[in-house]
Design an enzyme around this catalytic site. Structure first.
Site, PDB file in Angstrom:
ATOM      1  N   ASN A   1       0.835  -1.005  -0.056  1.00 26.78           N
ATOM      2  CA  ASN A   1       0.249   0.056   0.023  1.00 26.78           C
ATOM      3  C   ASN A   1       0.908   1.280   0.056  1.00 26.78           C
ATOM      4  O   ASN A   1       1.405   1.689   1.068  1.00 26.78           O
ATOM      5  CB  ASN A   1      -0.762   0.119   1.380  1.00 26.78           C
ATOM      6  CG  ASN A   1      -1.633   1.121   1.313  1.00 26.78           C
ATOM      7  OD1 ASN A   1      -1.937   2.049   0.584  1.00 26.78           O
ATOM      8  ND2 ASN A   1      -2.028   1.525   2.483  1.00 26.78           N
ATOM      9  N   TRP A   2       1.203   1.826  -0.989  1.00 26.73           N
ATOM     10  CA  TRP A   2       1.890   3.046  -1.362  1.00 26.73           C
ATOM     11  C   TRP A   2       1.594   4.135  -0.701  1.00 26.73           C
ATOM     12  O   TRP A   2       2.010   5.372  -0.563  1.00 26.73           O
ATOM     13  CB  TRP A   2       2.385   3.181  -2.821  1.00 26.73           C
ATOM     14  CG  TRP A   2       3.278   2.117  -3.197  1.00 26.73           C
ATOM     15  CD1 TRP A   2       4.011   1.328  -2.640  1.00 26.73           C
ATOM     16  CD2 TRP A   2       3.659   2.024  -4.734  1.00 26.73           C
ATOM     17  NE1 TRP A   2       4.562   0.268  -3.240  1.00 26.73           N
ATOM     18  CE2 TRP A   2       4.536   0.703  -4.526  1.00 26.73           C
ATOM     19  CE3 TRP A   2       3.493   2.410  -5.716  1.00 26.73           C
ATOM     20  CZ2 TRP A   2       5.446   0.182  -5.807  1.00 26.73           C
ATOM     21  CZ3 TRP A   2       4.344   2.232  -6.967  1.00 26.73           C
ATOM     22  CH2 TRP A   2       5.025   0.958  -6.946  1.00 26.73           C
ATOM     23  N   LYS A   3       0.007   4.208  -0.525  1.00 25.98           N
ATOM     24  CA  LYS A   3      -0.529   5.507   0.080  1.00 25.98           C
ATOM     25  C   LYS A   3      -0.416   6.661  -1.047  1.00 25.98           C
ATOM     26  O   LYS A   3      -0.273   6.481  -2.021  1.00 25.98           O
ATOM     27  CB  LYS A   3      -0.124   6.004   1.318  1.00 25.98           C
ATOM     28  CG  LYS A   3      -0.182   4.587   2.521  1.00 25.98           C
ATOM     29  CD  LYS A   3       0.211   5.039   3.616  1.00 25.98           C
ATOM     30  CE  LYS A   3       0.390   3.733   4.657  1.00 25.98           C
ATOM     31  NZ  LYS A   3       0.243   3.899   6.103  1.00 25.98           N
TER      32      LYS A   3
ATOM     33  N   HIS B   1      -9.633   1.297   4.845  1.00 27.43           N
ATOM     34  CA  HIS B   1      -8.253   1.705   5.400  1.00 27.43           C
ATOM     35  C   HIS B   1      -8.570   2.617   6.755  1.00 27.43           C
ATOM     36  O   HIS B   1      -9.323   3.475   6.551  1.00 27.43           O
ATOM     37  CB  HIS B   1      -7.226   2.065   4.557  1.00 27.43           C
ATOM     38  CG  HIS B   1      -5.860   2.002   4.949  1.00 27.43           C
ATOM     39  ND1 HIS B   1      -5.311   3.142   5.859  1.00 27.43           N
ATOM     40  CD2 HIS B   1      -4.932   1.273   4.815  1.00 27.43           C
ATOM     41  CE1 HIS B   1      -3.957   2.883   6.106  1.00 27.43           C
ATOM     42  NE2 HIS B   1      -3.835   1.545   5.553  1.00 27.43           N
TER      43      HIS B   1
ATOM     44  N   GLU C   1      -6.872   5.047   7.699  1.00 27.11           N
ATOM     45  CA  GLU C   1      -6.640   6.342   7.217  1.00 27.11           C
ATOM     46  C   GLU C   1      -8.007   7.111   6.551  1.00 27.11           C
ATOM     47  O   GLU C   1      -8.094   8.176   6.538  1.00 27.11           O
ATOM     48  CB  GLU C   1      -5.487   6.808   6.358  1.00 27.11           C
ATOM     49  CG  GLU C   1      -4.288   6.395   7.157  1.00 27.11           C
ATOM     50  CD  GLU C   1      -2.931   5.817   6.358  1.00 27.11           C
ATOM     51  OE1 GLU C   1      -3.035   5.885   5.205  1.00 27.11           O
ATOM     52  OE2 GLU C   1      -1.926   5.343   6.942  1.00 27.11           O
TER      53      GLU C   1
ATOM     54  N   GLU D   1      -5.628  -4.529  10.790  1.00 25.94           N
ATOM     55  CA  GLU D   1      -4.609  -3.430  11.302  1.00 25.94           C
ATOM     56  C   GLU D   1      -4.905  -2.767  12.521  1.00 25.94           C
ATOM     57  O   GLU D   1      -5.691  -1.622  12.337  1.00 25.94           O
ATOM     58  CB  GLU D   1      -4.342  -2.494   9.916  1.00 25.94           C
ATOM     59  CG  GLU D   1      -4.333  -3.279   8.555  1.00 25.94           C
ATOM     60  CD  GLU D   1      -3.589  -2.156   7.562  1.00 25.94           C
ATOM     61  OE1 GLU D   1      -2.400  -2.355   7.280  1.00 25.94           O
ATOM     62  OE2 GLU D   1      -4.471  -1.241   7.123  1.00 25.94           O
TER      63      GLU D   1
ATOM     64  N   GLY E   1       2.122   2.468  10.598  1.00 25.39           N
ATOM     65  CA  GLY E   1       3.371   3.491  10.490  1.00 25.39           C
ATOM     66  C   GLY E   1       4.145   4.030  11.827  1.00 25.39           C
ATOM     67  O   GLY E   1       4.583   5.127  11.819  1.00 25.39           O
TER      68      GLY E   1
ATOM     69  N   SER F   1       3.162  -1.832  10.438  1.00 29.34           N
ATOM     70  CA  SER F   1       4.415  -1.844  10.543  1.00 29.34           C
ATOM     71  C   SER F   1       5.243  -3.140  10.288  1.00 29.34           C
ATOM     72  O   SER F   1       6.178  -3.387  11.216  1.00 29.34           O
ATOM     73  CB  SER F   1       5.067  -1.401  12.028  1.00 29.34           C
ATOM     74  OG  SER F   1       4.817  -0.035  12.282  1.00 29.34           O
TER      75      SER F   1
ATOM     76  N   GLY G   1       2.804  -0.813   4.323  1.00 25.72           N
ATOM     77  CA  GLY G   1       2.828   0.421   3.835  1.00 25.72           C
ATOM     78  C   GLY G   1       4.385   0.880   3.580  1.00 25.72           C
ATOM     79  O   GLY G   1       4.863   0.329   2.789  1.00 25.72           O
ATOM     80  N   GLY G   2       4.898   1.436   4.648  1.00 28.56           N
ATOM     81  CA  GLY G   2       6.115   1.921   4.816  1.00 28.56           C
ATOM     82  C   GLY G   2       7.174   1.104   4.155  1.00 28.56           C
ATOM     83  O   GLY G   2       7.978   1.439   3.594  1.00 28.56           O
TER      84      GLY G   2
END
Ligand code: PEP
Length: 257
Positions: free
Chosen positions: A9-11, A95, A97, A167, A173, A212, A233-234
């Site tokens: 997930n590159w956001k 998600h 976010e 999640e 993150g 994470s 993600g990251g």
């Protein structure tokens, strides 16, 4: 029996050039994604370029969101039909976010999940408790409400196309992760809820962990019996670290067979 699924997930990261360079790098490392399903969810603007770059690679594409209408006067929104048109097989929905940053309720997520199913897009439905809810011992209650609400409109025939992602919001993150044992407990609970809703199909629905995930912690998490891959993600922004997580997932699959 459940093919693990790893989703990057590159956001809101990577323009067309950077996304294409990532795809070329990952293709060289991965060769063929046998035994795991690998999916990239880039920003909408990079989907077309990635569709071309990933052709024949076995790596799938996902949208990061959709609007639950086929077309119409919805300025700035993206329809499930358009995601299909540009090669997406999956779409991330609910998600944290979106739930917490954009006020999306489980009822709204349910409409999106339904729209995805109606367009033969496979929804990756995210659920997770906040730190406050976690510390108040409300994890089970929050997850149950999110699952029941978000999956309220799934047609029975689409149940096996679902992917769930647990999640914990406090892990996204932040560098903190749920311990493999704690995550497994929540995943087992989610599977029971899926069994109530969809019967035996629950054993074929994949439930990813997210929050994470890195090469160093991915193996222990994904070796748990009800953890079927990861939403990353990251650590998915760098092809070497995303590939390392994929490699550890393959290793955990081999260890459990
Ligand atoms: C995510 O975006 O779903 C996520 C889990 O992010 P991170 O891996 O950076 O915690």
């Amino acid at each position: 029996m459940r093919t693990p699924i790893l989703v990057a997930n590159w956001k809101m990261h990577k323009g067309v050039r950077e996304a294409t360079a990532f795809a070329e790098d990952l293709k060289l490392r991965l060769q063929a994604p046998d035994g795991v399903e690998v999916v990239i969810a880039p920003p909408f603007t990079a989907l077309g370029a990635l569709q071309r770059a990933l052709q024949g690679s076995g790596i799938e594409l996902a949208g990061q969101n959709l609007y639950p209408e086929a077309e119409g006067a919805f300025t700035g929104e993206i329809s499930p039909a358009f995601l299909r048109d540009v090669g997406c097989r999956y779409v991330i929905l609910g998600h944290s976010e979106r739930r917490h940053g954009f006020g999306e309720s489980s009822e709204f997520v349910a409409r999106k999940v339904r729209a995805a199913c109606d367009h033969e897009l496979r929804p990756i439905v995210c659920v997770g408790e906040t730190l406050e809810e976690h510390e108040a011992g409300r994890t089970a209650e929050v997850i149950e409400a999110q699952i029941r609400g978000s999956l309220a409109q799934v047609p029975p025939e689409a149940s096996e196309t679902l992917v769930l992602a647990y999640e914990p919001v406090w892990a996204i993150g932040t560098g903190r992760t749920a311990s493999p044992g704690d995550a497994q407990k929540v995943h087992a609970m989610i599977r029971e809820l899926l069994r109530e809703r969809f019967g035996a199909a629950a054993d074929r629905i994949r439930i990813q962990y997210g929050g994470s995930v890195k090469p160093e912690n991915g193996y222990a998490l994904m070796a748990q019996p009800d953890i079927d891959g990861a939403l990353v993600g990251g650590a998915s922004l760098d092809p070497a670290s995303f590939f390392a997580i994929i490699r550890f997932e393959r290793a955990s699959g081999e260890a459990s067979t």
